[in-house]
Design a protein around this motif. Structure first.
Motif, mmCIF file in Angstrom:
data_model
loop_
_atom_site.group_PDB
_atom_site.id
_atom_site.type_symbol
_atom_site.label_atom_id
_atom_site.label_comp_id
_atom_site.label_asym_id
_atom_site.label_seq_id
_atom_site.Cartn_x
_atom_site.Cartn_y
_atom_site.Cartn_z
ATOM 1 N N PRO A 109 0.804 -1.230 0.000
ATOM 2 C CA PRO A 109 0.000 0.000 0.000
ATOM 3 C C PRO A 109 0.836 1.281 0.000
ATOM 4 O O PRO A 109 0.356 2.319 -0.418
ATOM 5 C CB PRO A 109 -0.818 -0.117 1.298
ATOM 6 C CG PRO A 109 -0.887 -1.579 1.553
ATOM 7 C CD PRO A 109 0.422 -2.124 1.103
ATOM 8 N N PRO A 113 0.214 3.068 -6.325
ATOM 9 C CA PRO A 113 -0.510 4.343 -6.426
ATOM 10 C C PRO A 113 -1.957 4.184 -5.964
ATOM 11 O O PRO A 113 -2.606 3.174 -6.264
ATOM 12 C CB PRO A 113 -0.437 4.661 -7.919
ATOM 13 C CG PRO A 113 0.807 4.007 -8.377
ATOM 14 C CD PRO A 113 0.905 2.733 -7.570
ATOM 15 N N THR A 114 -2.458 5.201 -5.262
ATOM 16 C CA THR A 114 -3.772 5.059 -4.636
ATOM 17 C C THR A 114 -4.884 4.890 -5.676
ATOM 18 O O THR A 114 -5.856 4.183 -5.422
ATOM 19 C CB THR A 114 -4.084 6.276 -3.754
ATOM 20 O OG1 THR A 114 -3.889 7.457 -4.532
ATOM 21 C CG2 THR A 114 -3.174 6.324 -2.557
ATOM 22 N N ALA A 115 -4.731 5.509 -6.843
ATOM 23 C CA ALA A 115 -5.770 5.368 -7.863
ATOM 24 C C ALA A 115 -5.861 3.918 -8.335
ATOM 25 O O ALA A 115 -6.953 3.410 -8.615
ATOM 26 C CB ALA A 115 -5.473 6.285 -9.048
ATOM 27 N N VAL A 154 -8.770 0.260 5.018
ATOM 28 C CA VAL A 154 -8.067 -0.893 5.581
ATOM 29 C C VAL A 154 -6.853 -1.212 4.715
ATOM 30 O O VAL A 154 -5.747 -1.439 5.215
ATOM 31 C CB VAL A 154 -9.006 -2.121 5.677
ATOM 32 C CG1 VAL A 154 -8.211 -3.386 5.976
ATOM 33 C CG2 VAL A 154 -10.046 -1.911 6.762
ATOM 34 N N PHE A 155 -7.056 -1.178 3.398
ATOM 35 C CA PHE A 155 -5.942 -1.432 2.480
ATOM 36 C C PHE A 155 -4.816 -0.441 2.729
ATOM 37 O O PHE A 155 -3.656 -0.807 2.866
ATOM 38 C CB PHE A 155 -6.432 -1.320 1.027
ATOM 39 C CG PHE A 155 -5.325 -1.382 0.014
ATOM 40 C CD1 PHE A 155 -4.871 -2.601 -0.461
ATOM 41 C CD2 PHE A 155 -4.719 -0.219 -0.459
ATOM 42 C CE1 PHE A 155 -3.840 -2.666 -1.390
ATOM 43 C CE2 PHE A 155 -3.698 -0.279 -1.389
ATOM 44 C CZ PHE A 155 -3.253 -1.506 -1.856
ATOM 45 N N GLY A 216 -7.162 11.701 5.607
ATOM 46 C CA GLY A 216 -6.804 12.499 4.440
ATOM 47 C C GLY A 216 -6.859 11.755 3.129
ATOM 48 O O GLY A 216 -6.694 12.355 2.071
ATOM 49 N N GLU A 217 -7.068 10.432 3.178
ATOM 50 C CA GLU A 217 -6.944 9.617 1.965
ATOM 51 C C GLU A 217 -7.992 10.007 0.914
ATOM 52 O O GLU A 217 -9.134 10.293 1.230
ATOM 53 C CB GLU A 217 -7.074 8.132 2.338
ATOM 54 C CG GLU A 217 -6.999 7.177 1.176
ATOM 55 C CD GLU A 217 -5.722 7.303 0.359
ATOM 56 O OE1 GLU A 217 -4.717 7.798 0.885
ATOM 57 O OE2 GLU A 217 -5.734 6.920 -0.815
ATOM 58 N N TYR A 218 -7.579 9.999 -0.334
ATOM 59 C CA TYR A 218 -8.460 10.441 -1.419
ATOM 60 C C TYR A 218 -8.526 9.417 -2.545
ATOM 61 O O TYR A 218 -9.586 8.848 -2.823
ATOM 62 C CB TYR A 218 -7.950 11.794 -1.932
ATOM 63 C CG TYR A 218 -8.745 12.378 -3.071
ATOM 64 C CD1 TYR A 218 -10.036 12.827 -2.881
ATOM 65 C CD2 TYR A 218 -8.197 12.482 -4.340
ATOM 66 C CE1 TYR A 218 -10.771 13.370 -3.919
ATOM 67 C CE2 TYR A 218 -8.923 13.025 -5.387
ATOM 68 C CZ TYR A 218 -10.205 13.466 -5.179
ATOM 69 O OH TYR A 218 -10.921 14.000 -6.207
ATOM 70 N N GLY A 219 -7.372 9.151 -3.171
ATOM 71 C CA GLY A 219 -7.350 8.368 -4.408
ATOM 72 C C GLY A 219 -7.993 7.000 -4.321
ATOM 73 O O GLY A 219 -8.782 6.623 -5.194
ATOM 74 N N ILE A 222 -12.222 7.473 -3.571
ATOM 75 C CA ILE A 222 -13.282 8.083 -4.390
ATOM 76 C C ILE A 222 -13.869 7.125 -5.424
ATOM 77 O O ILE A 222 -14.990 7.312 -5.863
ATOM 78 C CB ILE A 222 -12.810 9.372 -5.087
ATOM 79 C CG1 ILE A 222 -11.555 9.102 -5.890
ATOM 80 C CG2 ILE A 222 -12.615 10.500 -4.107
ATOM 81 C CD1 ILE A 222 -11.375 10.130 -6.985
ATOM 82 N N PHE A 223 -13.110 6.092 -5.820
ATOM 83 C CA PHE A 223 -13.656 5.160 -6.810
ATOM 84 C C PHE A 223 -14.701 4.244 -6.183
ATOM 85 O O PHE A 223 -15.745 3.982 -6.758
ATOM 86 C CB PHE A 223 -12.536 4.325 -7.426
ATOM 87 C CG PHE A 223 -11.584 5.127 -8.255
ATOM 88 C CD1 PHE A 223 -11.898 5.463 -9.563
ATOM 89 C CD2 PHE A 223 -10.390 5.582 -7.731
ATOM 90 C CE1 PHE A 223 -11.037 6.213 -10.338
ATOM 91 C CE2 PHE A 223 -9.519 6.337 -8.495
ATOM 92 C CZ PHE A 223 -9.843 6.648 -9.800
ATOM 93 N N PRO A 236 -11.993 15.071 1.910
ATOM 94 C CA PRO A 236 -11.100 15.573 0.856
ATOM 95 C C PRO A 236 -11.838 15.818 -0.463
ATOM 96 O O PRO A 236 -11.519 16.762 -1.187
ATOM 97 C CB PRO A 236 -10.068 14.454 0.709
ATOM 98 C CG PRO A 236 -10.050 13.781 2.021
ATOM 99 C CD PRO A 236 -11.468 13.831 2.512
ATOM 100 N N MET A 258 -9.731 19.699 8.673
ATOM 101 C CA MET A 258 -9.088 18.378 8.598
ATOM 102 C C MET A 258 -7.696 18.398 9.229
ATOM 103 O O MET A 258 -7.303 17.485 9.944
ATOM 104 C CB MET A 258 -8.961 17.946 7.138
ATOM 105 C CG MET A 258 -10.228 17.386 6.556
ATOM 106 S SD MET A 258 -9.977 17.081 4.803
ATOM 107 C CE MET A 258 -8.592 15.963 4.871
#
Lengths: 279, 293
Positions: A109, A113-115, A154-155, A216-219, A222-223, A236, A258
């Protein structure tokens, strides 16, 4: 005075060159890249005034987003605290084939990449995905619900717990366990009363790190979240939406809210470490 | 992040081994739980990326990669990393030199500031530059008047990437150089070397693996960053679209093979990073910082 002076550490000026230019460059670079932009973030909501700031961060949509970001991170960090501890324990104490590979994989992780994580998790947990298909008959929907946010977090958070607990477990003196056993403690008692207290501070640190990262996690989120306002919209994302409407001050206000949460958590983390050192 | 593998302690006598070990069923249960969790949450998503990317065969996979927009995204990602990583490399070495080799007040505050970007949400990392350089930002009107574009252009993407990868090299080098002390440098200087010679011939060889480690991690983050870059990019296809952003665009267009094909390249990058990182830890672990937290 001269008597005391003898006991003070003598700090001779270093003979190495380049201190002035090095420190000057580091401070200048730090100021331009990090400090000035963060100052812009903190100062921007000022144009709203205090009441304006409060009005922005107490909008129902903002509150719902902060609650989701914070709540889902809390749940995910708790799941990671349990399973991260098990993974760390298994990696330190037992030997099994492929252990080195598993150890390296724990950092995935951090590296993925987060996306990529986001689209992969969505593919797995969507109603027609490998896991989603199995859960659907049970009435459990993960993708496009708040539960999906938890799965993504969790990931993202797992390595924080494993990598803080692992070195402490490794350094644990096994003689203490032997002593407990020879004094008649059962294995369960030794684990609960000897090992667990020793790794608890590290566990809490890992928990706080995973929590802070999750907020703060985003990528990756959002999917899989579906991003329904008031339901599965994270904080975010709300910043991004406000920016798209050119509401800079509002976006900065959510950002400051935040950051304040993150700051409080770092503070707690620091206190925990100090408390740990005191023991 | 990394942990030193320690030689196992002298094996306890058989009698106590049973007392401080777990019964076989408990051991197997814990191993199954740990591995099951890693399989479910880490391995399965990774496998899914490649299977989805290849779901229509290798031909469709290659065709999905060989489109002008995808190639432009790959080029931009490489360009951004090629600028951001060296910038932070230079900063990391210089900052570590000042912090680790000299004593001065405010040192721990400085270290805290350097770590700051890691505790900031990626979206905020992008937001701060919009607040400075965006159309309604502090310097926005001046930039518009002078026809300089930072936000929704490549400079903004580079800045946001520098921000999110800022601490990697410095936080690897500072503890490492602190452990090493200043004796070797002092010896070199007393033997007549000048400052530059001392740095290039004594300090740099001592920190080269730690430096590589920091560069490896910051490169992975630079190429994979999504949130920060997403805020400043403007998502202009072929111009300001990096690989992670391109994954999103393709995914939202229901072009799943295309999205997962680009994602698979990024996943490969992550795997290569993990392999190199493990190699460095395994082969040169004693030349990396022991404490990295």
């Amino acid at each position: 005075m001269r008597v005391f002076a003898r006991f003070l550490p003598r700090r001779a000026p270093s003979v190495l060159p380049g201190f002035g230019p090095a420190l000057g460059f580091a401070l200048a670079y730090l100021s331009i890249i990090v400090l000035m932009p963060l100052a812009a973030l903190v100062l921007r909501p000022a144009e709203l005034g205090f009441s304006g700031f409060v009005a922005v961060v107490t909008q129902p949509r903002v509150l719902a987003a902060l609650r989701l970001s914070f709540g889902a991170s809390l749940i995910a960090a708790a799941i990671n605290a349990v399973f991260g501890m098990i993974v760390a324990w298994v990696l330190v104490r037992y030997s099994f084939p492929g252990k080195r590979l598993v150890d390296a994989l724990v950092d995935l992780p951090f590296a993925l990449p987060t996306a990529v994580a986001g689209v992969a998790l969505t593919a797995l947990y969507a109603p027609n995905g490998w896991i989603g298909r199995l859960l659907q008959p049970l009435g459990i929907e993960v993708a496009f619900t708040p539960l999906g946010v938890v799965v993504a977090l969790v990931f993202i958070g797992l390595p924080f717990v494993v990598r803080t607990v692992q070195p402490v477990l490794q350094d644990l003196d096994r003689e203490v366990e032997e002593a407990a056993a020879s004094l008649g403690a059962s294995r369960w008692q030794t684990i609960v009363r000897v090992i667990l207290p020793a790794i608890l501070p590290a566990l809490l640190t890992g928990f706080a790190l995973a929590l802070a990262r999750g907020v703060g996690e985003y990528g990756s989120v959002i999917f899989i979240a579906g991003n329904m306002p008031l339901v599965s919209e994270i904080a975010p994302l709300l910043i991004v939406i406000k920016l798209e409407q050119y509401d800079y001050a509002g976006a900065a206000a959510v950002g400051v809210a935040m950051l304040s949460i993150s700051f409080v958590m770092l503070l707690i983390l620091n206190l925990l470490q100090r408390w740990h050192r005191g023991h | 992040m990394a942990t030193e593998t320690k030689a196992p302690a002298a094996s306890p006598a058989p009698a106590t081994a049973a007392a401080i070990g777990e019964p076989a069923w408990a051991r197997n249960l814990l191993i199954a739980l740990g591995l099951g969790f890693i399989g479910l949450f880490l391995v399965l998503p990774l496998v899914a990326v490649f299977i989805e990317a290849l779901s229509n065969g290798i031909g469709a996979y290659l065709a999905a990669l060989h489109t002008p927009d995808t190639l432009a995204a790959i080029r931009l990602t490489l360009l951004v990393a090629a600028i951001a990583v060296p910038c932070n490399l230079v900063f990391g070495v210089i900052a570590a030199w000042a912090i680790a080799k000299f004593e001065f007040t405010g040192r721990s505050v400085l270290i805290t500031f350097i770590d700051l970007p890691f505790s900031v949400s990626p979206v905020i990392s992008g937001l701060v530059y919009v607040l400075l350089f965006g159309a309604h930002g502090w310097f926005g009107p001046w930039l518009v008047a002078n026809n300089v574009q930072i936000i929704f252009a490549v400079p903004g993407i580079v800045l946001a990437t520098i921000f999110v990868t800022f601490p990697f090299v410095a936080r690897e080098l500072i503890p490492l150089m602190q452990e090493q002390g200043t004796e070797e440098e002092e010896a070199a200087l007393s033997l007549g070397a000048n400052g530059w010679q001392t740095f290039w011939r004594v300090t740099l060889p001592n920190i080269k693996w730690g430096l590589l480690y920091g560069v490896l991690l910051s490169n992975a983050r630079a190429m994979g960053e999504f949130g920060a870059v997403s805020v400043v990019s403007g998502h202009i296809r072929g111009l300001t679209n990096t690989m992670p952003l391109h994954v999103e665009i393709l995914y939202n267009e229901y072009n799943f093979v295309g999205a997962f094909a680009v994602a698979s390249l990024l996943a490969l990058l992550a795997l290569v990073t993990l392999v190199l990182k493990s190699l460095l830890e395994w082969r040169f672990g004693h030349e990396l910082a022991v404490t990295r937290h």
